[in-house]
Design an enzyme around this catalytic site. Sequence first.
Site, PDB file in Angstrom:
ATOM      1  N   GLU A 105       0.855  -1.181   0.000  1.00  0.00           N
ATOM      2  CA  GLU A 105       0.000   0.000   0.000  1.00  0.00           C
ATOM      3  C   GLU A 105       0.891   1.230   0.000  1.00  0.00           C
ATOM      4  O   GLU A 105       1.965   1.226   0.596  1.00  0.00           O
ATOM      5  CB  GLU A 105      -0.904   0.067   1.239  1.00  0.00           C
ATOM      6  CG  GLU A 105      -2.031  -0.924   1.248  1.00  0.00           C
ATOM      7  CD  GLU A 105      -1.726  -2.114   2.138  1.00  0.00           C
ATOM      8  OE1 GLU A 105      -0.654  -2.131   2.767  1.00  0.00           O
ATOM      9  OE2 GLU A 105      -2.550  -3.047   2.192  1.00  0.00           O
ATOM     10  N   TYR A 117       7.570   2.388  -7.719  1.00  0.00           N
ATOM     11  CA  TYR A 117       6.920   1.084  -7.839  1.00  0.00           C
ATOM     12  C   TYR A 117       6.567   0.772  -9.291  1.00  0.00           C
ATOM     13  O   TYR A 117       6.767  -0.352  -9.750  1.00  0.00           O
ATOM     14  CB  TYR A 117       5.691   1.009  -6.935  1.00  0.00           C
ATOM     15  CG  TYR A 117       6.023   1.223  -5.477  1.00  0.00           C
ATOM     16  CD1 TYR A 117       7.149   0.640  -4.897  1.00  0.00           C
ATOM     17  CD2 TYR A 117       5.240   2.037  -4.665  1.00  0.00           C
ATOM     18  CE1 TYR A 117       7.469   0.859  -3.565  1.00  0.00           C
ATOM     19  CE2 TYR A 117       5.548   2.257  -3.332  1.00  0.00           C
ATOM     20  CZ  TYR A 117       6.667   1.661  -2.791  1.00  0.00           C
ATOM     21  OH  TYR A 117       6.984   1.877  -1.486  1.00  0.00           O
TER      22      TYR A 117
END
Length: 152
Positions: A105, A117
């Site tokens: 998350e 990411y």
Amino acid sequence: MRYEIVPMDRSHLESIAALERQCFSAPWSIPMLEEELFNPQASFLVAEGENGQVLGYAGLQVVLDEGYIANIAVAPQWRRQGLAGELLEVYCRFAQAHLAFLTLEVRASNEAAIALYVKHGFAQAGFRKNYYQDPKEDALIMTRTFHREGEA
């Protein structure tokens, strides 16, 4: 800057807890971090400078063939030098050999982390409404799947 990535040990706990307080509104405490030292399903890595200082760290928890990246944190003065990417890449290489996917998350407003990411193959898989407190904010769920050798 010279550093090496090493497994977290007791000598890192105070520095990592200080880094947690610096980076996160809900930081992990020393006892929480220490508990992970004895968690057989967890791996915590430290980017350690030449004189042993903690420049950054990351944590992974594994259940069966699923990996959950708990935290990635880099001290503000060491950011944008590739440390977070190197820590993340260690877990991606592990996942390639052993896991079906990695997930995490991230605050919806954390553009730098989201870009990191995405650069490492993660994609948004969902979100959690009001997941973060102080300030209240949604979390993006980001996931990267892996196909091990011999699998379709």
